[in-house]
Design an enzyme around this catalytic site. Structure first.
Site, PDB file in Angstrom:
ATOM      1  N   GLU A  63       0.832  -1.210   0.000  1.00 62.48           N
ATOM      2  CA  GLU A  63       0.000   0.000   0.000  1.00 62.48           C
ATOM      3  C   GLU A  63       0.864   1.257   0.000  1.00 62.48           C
ATOM      4  O   GLU A  63       1.813   1.322   0.787  1.00 62.48           O
ATOM      5  CB  GLU A  63      -0.909   0.029   1.237  1.00 62.48           C
ATOM      6  N   ALA A 197       1.432  -2.015  11.047  1.00 59.01           N
ATOM      7  CA  ALA A 197       0.829  -3.252  10.562  1.00 59.01           C
ATOM      8  C   ALA A 197       0.012  -2.919   9.323  1.00 59.01           C
ATOM      9  O   ALA A 197      -0.263  -1.759   9.058  1.00 59.01           O
ATOM     10  CB  ALA A 197      -0.064  -3.866  11.639  1.00 59.01           C
ATOM     11  N   GLU A 199      -3.307  -4.309   6.641  1.00 57.43           N
ATOM     12  CA  GLU A 199      -4.510  -5.140   6.609  1.00 57.43           C
ATOM     13  C   GLU A 199      -4.645  -6.022   5.378  1.00 57.43           C
ATOM     14  O   GLU A 199      -5.769  -6.287   4.950  1.00 57.43           O
ATOM     15  CB  GLU A 199      -5.738  -4.229   6.700  1.00 57.43           C
ATOM     16  N   HIS A 231      -7.506  -3.135  14.962  1.00 56.93           N
ATOM     17  CA  HIS A 231      -7.610  -2.185  13.837  1.00 56.93           C
ATOM     18  C   HIS A 231      -7.543  -2.935  12.495  1.00 56.93           C
ATOM     19  O   HIS A 231      -8.387  -2.751  11.617  1.00 56.93           O
ATOM     20  CB  HIS A 231      -6.456  -1.171  13.973  1.00 56.93           C
ATOM     21  N   GLU A 232      -6.547  -3.809  12.351  1.00 53.96           N
ATOM     22  CA  GLU A 232      -6.380  -4.502  11.069  1.00 53.96           C
ATOM     23  C   GLU A 232      -7.521  -5.494  10.820  1.00 53.96           C
ATOM     24  O   GLU A 232      -7.925  -5.703   9.674  1.00 53.96           O
ATOM     25  CB  GLU A 232      -5.022  -5.215  10.998  1.00 53.96           C
TER      26      GLU A 232
HETATM   27 ZN   LIG Z   1      -5.500   1.030   8.929  1.00 51.79          ZN
END
Ligand SMILES: [Zn+2]
Length: 762
Positions: A63, A197, A199, A231-232
């Protein structure tokens, strides 16, 4: 390359990773491409070697736009594709990808081919694979395999991450009313990782310090790691199943996952006080949402993004923190259940597809029957936020709003501000949607705005009201106290209140102890000390703050204390140990029993040991950091290695991160911690200049680079502003764009603040 079975001509622009194929028939063509890629040894982004010891895991991190550097694709989140992946590698290695393995077959001598289940339609930036020696631990959640994968010997340290990820998966299935869309979920702990981290669908990648946490890990770090897993997992639906159409709605992914991670972690661990952590880490932090959003380089939460290079610069606390605050505000406005139902409708409607912010507002509006879109637009499509001036005129309260800015440029106009206030014991809430209002309320004994800290604005009171606020301070809730301190600190940096007023309230915090306010003020004072430890005013502030609070919270846990008190203790001890010689000696003694020490005191012990013993402490700390298998433990030892008074020793510590003798993820710790050491400012600045380009290459220009230098340069270059401006011009300015301008703006604020602090106390 061939198109529909016939060889096809093409051109390849390597710099942009752009492939042009002229003459492809428009519909239903089969394009076959054979290609190869050399994996660089020098980066920790894209397709890279995540090294440990003499071995490595080959992994991807794509990303926003690295997928195109790994395989030919239309690398745009709206162009979702189905992936059928086969990987042939050496026998004895494991391979992890987005979906489960369906076949594993021998291919010649010592070679094995893994075939993975076809993926659903998904965006390219969520594609993932990793090859290496893995140790896996599994748990089942509602029929789904949740699996942690670590390098050998680390599996037992992944239990906390495994449990909270599995628990979160079940909670989200309930909340979203949409089953988890894949068959399994991996959490892959990577020994070298440039950010926190990521996702990737079905295969979350993480820094080891987030995924390898234990029950006995220092509470702040355990909390941060666990929350980041939650969160992920939130993204597996919100972001992965339904993806933003384009990067201008990146915030939609990140604000939502940020808000949900605190909400769900709070639900799973009610004693963790997650909303206090939210305010401390996302909103009030020194480079948190309220700081960045008052700079000229700010952007609307829903940013205009012309190309992926610009997308990179929006991975910041405005997209994460401010967006999450606005979502919280909206949830408060329409109610938790309407919000949940709207989110669920949105996910069901756009599954395996893409959507925009407007699609979410429509869904929330339909469920609540309230005009969500207009409120959302006012806060999300414009940069900045308001300063509300509150004063008492003729016995009545007058409120006036202006854009809050540190310098020229940035936000302008009027916001619809949901005001929640208390005056003389009466609470009042309304929307302030013009510049000024005189209310029919008196404030003879009390006036407080932004109750419970749900509004995204800063309040400046008149002198008499600050007097009242001071005398009412003991009766305020912890959130209101922390909020008042956040506002005073922002106003101090903007030059709108004097250091003396801020210092008076710092003393009031010391006299009225609560955990969240103590942590928030300690964060503020760490930077104040780093840029102006030579100011008598600062010296006084730190002593008047730390001493009474250390006495109150003590150095040993009391039975049944909330876990956040451990973190408060960590903040206080590790700050005071830097500032006070005798205290450093006292903490240094704890270092003898370092391994068995209360994990919240380890940082202070390492710092005290380094300060007290100087060069005599270096070898022991270096040996510990090179031998330690645990990133969370190394983080704390780096605090010691970064606390030396002798610049030469600081330089050794900084160099260590680039030698390859420790994980390259560690560079983050030595830089961040050294920058906060007032004795190390010059050496850190010289070191950053010397290694800036090398670090930029290592991070492959990813946003994490600018987040890190954005925390370091504004502090360490506080006496070298013109040198910094010169250094960050030309090519570096061109590469970094608004991220570099932002660094210089934050430096400008610190230079001014230092000047005022020195003038006020000396
Ligand atoms: Zn995020």
């Amino acid at each position: 390359m061939s198109v529909n079975g016939r060889p096809a001509p093409f051109s390849f622009d390597e710099k942009r990773a752009r492939l042009k194929i002229p003459g492809v028939p428009t519909r239903k063509s089969i394009v076959e491409i054979q290609y190869s890629k050399q994996v660089s040894d020098d980066v920790i982004f894209g397709l890279y070697k995540s090294k440990y010891g003499k071995d490595y895991i080959l992994a991807t991190d794509l990303e926003p736009s690295e997928a195109r550097t790994v395989f030919p694709c239309v690398d745009d989140p709206a162009y979702k594709a189905v992936f059928r992946l086969q990987i042939t590698t050496e026998d004895g290695l494991g391979v992890i990808a987005n979906t489960p393995i369906v076949r594993k077959e021998r291919k010649g001598v010592g070679r094995v081919t893994f075939t993975f289940q076809e993926t659903p339609r998904m965006s390219t930036y969520l594609f993932f694979f990793a090859i290496g020696k893995f140790e896996e631990t599994k748990r089942t959640a509602g029929g789904i395999d949740v699996i942690t994968a670590t390098r050998p010997g680390q599996a037992e340290n992944s239990q906390v991450a495994l449990k909270i990820s599995a628990d979160a998966l079940l909670e989200y299935q309930d909340y979203y009313e949409v089953p988890y869309p894949l068959k399994k979920l991996h959490i892959v702990a990577l020994p070298e990782y440039h950010t926190g981290a990521m996702e990737n669908w079905g295969a979350i990648a993480s820094r080891e310090s987030y995924a390898l946490i234990r029950e006995d890990t220092n509470f702040r770090l355990k909390n941060r790691g666990a929350m980041s897993m939650v969160h992920e997992v939130a993204h597996q639906w919100f972001g992965d199943l339904v993806t933003m159409k384009w990067w201008d709605d990146l915030w939609l992914n990140e604000s939502f996952a940020t808000m949900m991670s605190y909400k769900m972690t709070q639900k799973l661990h009610p004693d963790w006080e997650m909303w206090a952590v939210f305010l401390r880490d996302e909103v009030f932090l020194r480079d948190g949402a309220m700081k960045l959003d008052a700079l000229s380089t700010t952007h609307p939460v829903q940013a205009r993004v012309k190309n992926v290079a610009e997308a990179t610069h929006t991975f910041d606390s405005i997209s994460y923190g401010k967006g999450a605050c606005v979502l919280r505000m909206l949830e408060g406005y329409i109610g938790e259940e309407a919000f949940r139902a709207g989110v669920s409708d949105y996910l069901k409607k756009f599954s395996f597809s893409n959507a925009t912010g407007k699609d979410l507002w429509d869904a929330l509006g339909r469920r609540s029957g309230l005009p969500v879109t207009s409120l959302a637009r006012a806060w999300l499509t414009r940069p900045g936020y308001p300063l509300v001036k509150a004063r008492v005129v003729g016995g009545k309260v007058e409120l006036t709003q202006h854009p809050f800015r540190f310098g020229e440029g940035g936000a302008s106009g009027i916001w619809p501000i949901p005001i929640m206030m208390r005056a003389d014991g009466k609470e009042k809430s309304f929307i302030l949607n013009r510049e000024s209002v005189r209310l029919d309320v008196t404030a003879a004994s009390e006036l407080l705005l932004n109750l419970g800290r749900t509004g995204f604005y800063v309040t400046l009171y008149d002198e008499a009201t600050y007097e009242l606020l001071g005398s009412n301070f003991p009766r305020l809730s912890p959130y209101d106290r922390a909020g008042a301190m956040n506002d005073l600190h922002l106003l101090l940096q903007a030059g709108l209140v004097e250091p003396a007023l801020y210092a008076r309230f710092v003393s009031l915090c010391a006299a009225n102890p609560d955990s969240v306010t103590t942590q928030v003020v300690a964060e503020q004072l760490r930077v104040v000390e780093a840029i102006a430890s030579d100011s008598l005013a600062v010296h006084g502030m730190i002593h008047s703050f730390c001493q009474p609070l250390l006495e109150h919270f003590g150095e040993t846990p009391w039975p049944g204390e909330p876990p956040s008190v451990g973190t408060t203790r960590e903040y206080l001890t590790s700050m005071f140990v830097q500032a006070d010689g005798p205290y450093a000696e006292k903490m240094a003694k704890l270092f003898d029993h370092y391994t068995n020490l209360d994990p919240n005191l380890k940082a202070a012990a390492a710092i005290g040991f380094a300060i007290t013993n100087g060069a005599g402490a270096e070898k022991a700390l270096r040996d510990m950091v090179t031998a330690s298998e645990s990133e969370v433990e190394r983080d704390m030892i780096y605090k010691g290695l970064s606390a030396f008074r002798d610049p030469k020793l600081i330089q050794h510590s900084l160099d260590l991160g680039l030698t390859g003798r420790v994980s390259r993820s560690d560079l983050h710790y030595s830089m961040i911690h050294s920058a906060l050491n007032p004795y190390a400012r010059d050496v850190v600045w010289q070191w950053v200049k010397k290694n800036y380009d090398a670090i930029w290459r290592l991070y492959a220009g990813s946003q994490q680079f600018y987040i890190d230098v954005g925390r370091v340069i504004p502090v360490c270059a506080v006496e070298h502003e013109s040198d910094a401006k010169r250094f960050l011009s030309g090519r570096r300015l061109k590469e970094g764009g608004s991220s570099v301008i932002r660094v210089l703006e934050m430096l400008r604020i610190n230079v001014e603040l230092r000047r005022r602090l020195l003038r006020s106390g000396n």
